[in-house]
Design a protein around this motif. Structure first.
Motif, PDB file in Angstrom:
ATOM      1  N   VAL A 118      23.252   6.621 -32.200  1.00  0.00           N
ATOM      2  CA  VAL A 118      23.651   5.281 -32.478  1.00  0.00           C
ATOM      3  C   VAL A 118      25.322   5.094 -32.886  1.00  0.00           C
ATOM      4  CG1 VAL A 118      23.153   3.312 -34.148  1.00  0.00           C
ATOM      5  CG2 VAL A 118      21.304   4.710 -33.139  1.00  0.00           C
ATOM      6  N   LEU A 119      25.436   6.110 -33.545  1.00  0.00           N
ATOM      7  CA  LEU A 119      26.891   6.131 -34.132  1.00  0.00           C
ATOM      8  C   LEU A 119      28.052   5.999 -33.075  1.00  0.00           C
ATOM      9  CD1 LEU A 119      28.115   7.010 -37.059  1.00  0.00           C
ATOM     10  CD2 LEU A 119      28.384   9.283 -36.074  1.00  0.00           C
ATOM     11  N   CYS A 120      27.663   6.301 -31.887  1.00  0.00           N
ATOM     12  CA  CYS A 120      28.496   6.329 -30.656  1.00  0.00           C
ATOM     13  C   CYS A 120      28.205   5.576 -29.468  1.00  0.00           C
ATOM     14  CB  CYS A 120      28.388   8.027 -30.073  1.00  0.00           C
ATOM     15  SG  CYS A 120      28.901   9.282 -31.255  1.00  0.00           S
ATOM     16  N   TYR A 121      27.456   4.464 -30.128  1.00  0.00           N
ATOM     17  CA  TYR A 121      26.982   3.406 -29.008  1.00  0.00           C
ATOM     18  C   TYR A 121      28.494   2.968 -28.366  1.00  0.00           C
ATOM     19  CZ  TYR A 121      22.438   2.259 -29.705  1.00  0.00           C
ATOM     20  OH  TYR A 121      20.891   2.255 -29.906  1.00  0.00           O
ATOM     21  N   SER A 123      33.543  18.453 -36.346  1.00  0.00           N
ATOM     22  CA  SER A 123      34.381  18.306 -35.175  1.00  0.00           C
ATOM     23  C   SER A 123      33.244  18.172 -33.842  1.00  0.00           C
ATOM     24  CB  SER A 123      35.197  19.340 -34.749  1.00  0.00           C
ATOM     25  OG  SER A 123      34.727  20.629 -34.671  1.00  0.00           O
ATOM     26  N   ILE A 124      31.978  17.795 -34.207  1.00  0.00           N
ATOM     27  CA  ILE A 124      31.012  17.725 -33.103  1.00  0.00           C
ATOM     28  C   ILE A 124      31.468  16.294 -32.525  1.00  0.00           C
ATOM     29  CG2 ILE A 124      29.421  18.789 -34.372  1.00  0.00           C
ATOM     30  CD1 ILE A 124      27.888  16.115 -35.084  1.00  0.00           C
ATOM     31  N   PRO A 125      30.669  15.687 -31.341  1.00  0.00           N
ATOM     32  CA  PRO A 125      31.155  14.513 -30.695  1.00  0.00           C
ATOM     33  C   PRO A 125      30.650  13.369 -31.508  1.00  0.00           C
ATOM     34  CG  PRO A 125      30.227  16.150 -29.147  1.00  0.00           C
ATOM     35  CD  PRO A 125      29.927  16.899 -30.303  1.00  0.00           C
ATOM     36  N   GLY A 126      31.448  12.447 -31.663  1.00  0.00           N
ATOM     37  CA  GLY A 126      31.305  11.398 -32.529  1.00  0.00           C
ATOM     38  C   GLY A 126      31.847  11.400 -33.928  1.00  0.00           C
ATOM     39  N   VAL A 176      19.460  13.236 -34.774  1.00  0.00           N
ATOM     40  CA  VAL A 176      19.978  13.229 -33.340  1.00  0.00           C
ATOM     41  C   VAL A 176      20.028  11.785 -32.841  1.00  0.00           C
ATOM     42  CG1 VAL A 176      19.740  13.817 -30.980  1.00  0.00           C
ATOM     43  CG2 VAL A 176      19.118  15.288 -32.534  1.00  0.00           C
ATOM     44  N   ASP A 177      19.125  11.084 -33.216  1.00  0.00           N
ATOM     45  CA  ASP A 177      19.115   9.411 -32.812  1.00  0.00           C
ATOM     46  C   ASP A 177      20.336   8.841 -33.782  1.00  0.00           C
ATOM     47  OD1 ASP A 177      18.172   7.227 -31.504  1.00  0.00           O
ATOM     48  OD2 ASP A 177      17.071   6.693 -33.279  1.00  0.00           O
ATOM     49  N   PHE A 178      20.693   9.491 -35.077  1.00  0.00           N
ATOM     50  CA  PHE A 178      21.672   8.732 -35.833  1.00  0.00           C
ATOM     51  C   PHE A 178      22.770   9.041 -35.115  1.00  0.00           C
ATOM     52  CE2 PHE A 178      24.775   9.011 -39.124  1.00  0.00           C
ATOM     53  CZ  PHE A 178      24.313   7.599 -40.019  1.00  0.00           C
ATOM     54  N   LEU A 179      23.328  10.055 -34.554  1.00  0.00           N
ATOM     55  CA  LEU A 179      24.477  10.593 -33.844  1.00  0.00           C
ATOM     56  C   LEU A 179      24.700   9.528 -32.624  1.00  0.00           C
ATOM     57  CD1 LEU A 179      26.862  12.071 -33.596  1.00  0.00           C
ATOM     58  CD2 LEU A 179      25.595  13.958 -32.705  1.00  0.00           C
ATOM     59  N   VAL A 203      29.425   0.892 -39.108  1.00  0.00           N
ATOM     60  CA  VAL A 203      28.937  -0.360 -38.990  1.00  0.00           C
ATOM     61  C   VAL A 203      27.623  -0.329 -38.213  1.00  0.00           C
ATOM     62  CG1 VAL A 203      29.230  -2.816 -38.492  1.00  0.00           C
ATOM     63  CG2 VAL A 203      30.962  -1.453 -39.426  1.00  0.00           C
ATOM     64  N   ARG A 204      27.661   0.708 -37.069  1.00  0.00           N
ATOM     65  CA  ARG A 204      26.702   0.436 -36.138  1.00  0.00           C
ATOM     66  C   ARG A 204      25.417   1.084 -36.822  1.00  0.00           C
ATOM     67  NH1 ARG A 204      30.771   3.219 -31.919  1.00  0.00           N
ATOM     68  NH2 ARG A 204      31.682   1.481 -31.046  1.00  0.00           N
ATOM     69  N   VAL A 205      25.550   2.055 -37.647  1.00  0.00           N
ATOM     70  CA  VAL A 205      24.429   2.692 -38.216  1.00  0.00           C
ATOM     71  C   VAL A 205      23.894   2.080 -39.221  1.00  0.00           C
ATOM     72  CG1 VAL A 205      24.930   4.952 -37.217  1.00  0.00           C
ATOM     73  CG2 VAL A 205      25.683   4.290 -39.439  1.00  0.00           C
ATOM     74  N   ARG A 206      24.676   1.279 -40.078  1.00  0.00           N
ATOM     75  CA  ARG A 206      24.237   0.448 -41.269  1.00  0.00           C
ATOM     76  C   ARG A 206      23.296  -0.737 -40.552  1.00  0.00           C
ATOM     77  NH1 ARG A 206      29.168  -1.617 -43.816  1.00  0.00           N
ATOM     78  NH2 ARG A 206      28.909  -3.475 -42.213  1.00  0.00           N
ATOM     79  N   ASP A 207      23.785  -1.096 -39.563  1.00  0.00           N
ATOM     80  CA  ASP A 207      23.054  -2.301 -39.066  1.00  0.00           C
ATOM     81  C   ASP A 207      21.881  -2.031 -38.125  1.00  0.00           C
ATOM     82  OD1 ASP A 207      24.686  -3.778 -40.172  1.00  0.00           O
ATOM     83  OD2 ASP A 207      26.090  -4.136 -38.492  1.00  0.00           O
ATOM     84  N   ALA A 208      21.608  -0.786 -37.811  1.00  0.00           N
ATOM     85  CA  ALA A 208      20.718  -0.301 -37.020  1.00  0.00           C
ATOM     86  C   ALA A 208      19.183  -0.431 -37.492  1.00  0.00           C
ATOM     87  CB  ALA A 208      20.761   1.239 -36.606  1.00  0.00           C
TER      88      ALA A 208
END
Length: 471
Positions: A248-251, A218-221, A243-246, A231-236
């Motif tokens: 990118v997830l929330c762009y 239940s964390i932000p994102g 932390v950076d993964f999270l 899709v965002r993290v797959r294309d990153a």
């Protein structure tokens, strides 16, 4: 008596000697500096001025990940057993899938030795661990994270969980995994997973596993992890750590530089002595007011002037919009880990993404919106905030504390146009009078009845006077 020229020569010689002493001292200190790694560091250690605001949000409670806290805190030494049990299960899973063809512990260690040099470059400080210690740390910590996440992903069969009888620790472990400087390089986790299980689960990448892991929390994102974030993290192209993964997830759906409103693409005014910069003042606009309008009025002030609040789904957590008198904000779930996660995201942006600090601007927006528990109650009533803390006061305190000692380095705050529109609404003459009436005269049912009574009395008095004159 010495000639004047001789005295001058002695003074010059003494000055030169003193200069040489100072120069030698500085040169010695320069030679003692750690050698530059020739690239931007991927993980910086959190400075003391941030830790002192709330240490619990920056230091691991249960497990240390990476070299920064490796055996540095006595309270974390017993967690090594927990990580080793996960490593044991990690190896057993490989045997269960591959049988005699499974990789041995020695195979994994040889593989990680090939990544040691690049992994060391991931950290700001020169790591004091020996080569053997560093490789052991990588093996134990990476296997722990991979297996810990796989257990919480629906794509894998149920296996032994070393934390099955330790659920009291689970939430703190989740928090530790996303601490700002308690990290391993993401590429290392990805490479070890591919070696261990890539051929067994070719359709499931480590990025998929990480999304599933976040989506089950239940964390932000967490909503984005189940929807558009995949899709965002797959294309990153480059993800530094979890932390950076999270992040990118929330762009947000619209990034800085592609503003929703053309008015945002003005010339910029930057004061070289300040970290926070503002758009160039247009004719008739006050720069001081402009700075203030980078952030919104409080929720209670907005409500009093007729702004309506609408909670939207959290798949785009950072998408805050204001249209036609309606402020749209995605629902944010606040629990014990939320402050830590937000602080980690903000620190990552302070180090690497100062030009597009979306989470930092998001938290500052919330901080401006919330001053007291009354503001929190407004947002709760409209479904914008859901929280599991003890009281609304705790939510207000947490939000107000989280921006302390944090600087905004971008010229244009991401939500500045939304904030300016809200300020324009609040400062409209009718809306100002409406707020005064609502705050001073209609803030309680009895107050409302009193005003109605006075109005009726006034009307009756006028009618009585008018009737007297006509008769």
């Amino acid at each position: 008596m010495l000639p004047a020229t001789s005295t001058t020569d002695q003074s010059s010689h003494q000055m030169a000697t003193e200069t040489n002493i100072v120069e030698t001292s500085i040169q010695h200190k320069l030679r003692g500096l750690p050698k530059s790694k020739g690239k931007d560091y991927r993980l910086y250690q959190v400075p003391e001025h941030l830790r002192e605001v709330n240490r619990e949000c920056y230091e691991p409670s249960v497990v240390s990940i990476g070299p920064i806290y490796y055996y540095k805190r006595n309270s974390l030494k017993y967690s090594q057993e927990l990580k080793l049990r996960h490593l044991e299960c990690f190896l057993e899973l490989g045997v269960w899938k591959k049988g005699y063809a499974a990789y041995s512990l020695g195979n994994f260690i040889d593989f990680l030795k090939g990544w040691e040099e690049e992994a060391r470059l991931f950290y700001e400080d020169n790591i004091s661990l020996s080569s053997d210690e560093f490789v052991e740390m990588m093996m134990v910590d990476a296997a722990f994270i991979i297996y810990f996440m796989m257990l919480r992903s629906p794509d894998f069969p149920h296996r032994e969980d070393p934390m099955d009888k330790m659920m009291a620790w689970a939430l703190k472990v989740l928090q530790d995994v996303f601490l700002a400087d308690n990290q391993l390089p993401f590429f290392l986790l990805n490479e070890l997973y591919l070696m261990a299980f890539g051929s067994d689960y070719p359709q499931i990448s480590f990025r998929d596993i990480t999304c599933n892991f976040i989506g089950e929390s239940s964390i932000p994102g967490w909503v984005a992890a189940r929807t558009v974030g995949k899709v965002r993290v797959r294309d990153a192209e480059d993800i530094k750590d979890l932390v950076d993964f999270l992040r990118v997830l929330c762009y947000p759906s619209v990034k800085l530089g592609h503003d929703q409103n053309p008015k945002d693409n003005e010339e910029r005014f930057c004061d070289e002595n300040k970290l926070c910069c503002l758009p160039l003042k247009r004719q008739g606009r006050n720069l001081k007011d402009e700075k203030k309008s980078q952030f919104p009025p409080t929720a209670t002030a907005l409500k009093a002037t007729g702004v309506k609040f609408l909670a939207t789904d959290g798949k785009n957590l950072l998408d805050i919009k204001y249209r036609d008198g309606v402020l749209q904000i995605p629902t944010l779930t606040i629990e014990d880990t939320t402050e830590t996660i937000l602080r980690s995201l903000m620190f990552s942006e302070q180090c690497h993404y100062y030009e597009d600090s979306y989470f930092t601007h998001y938290v500052f927006f919330l901080d401006a919106l919330i001053n007291t528990s009354e503001d929190v109650q407004v947002l709760i009533k409209h479904g914008i905030i859901e929280h599991w803390l003890g009281s609304d006061d705790e939510v207000a305190t947490m939000i107000n504390r989280i921006t302390r000692n944090v600087a905004i380095t971008n010229c244009e705050v991401y939500y500045s146009q939304v904030s300016r529109d809200l300020h324009a609404h609040v400062t409209t003459r009718w809306n100002k009078w409406r707020a005064i009436l609502k705050t001073d005269y209609f803030n309680h049912p009895w107050s409302t009845l009193s005003v109605v009574y006075l109005v009726v009395l006034l009307v009756l008095t006028v009618l009585q006077v008018y009737t007297g004159f006509t008769q």
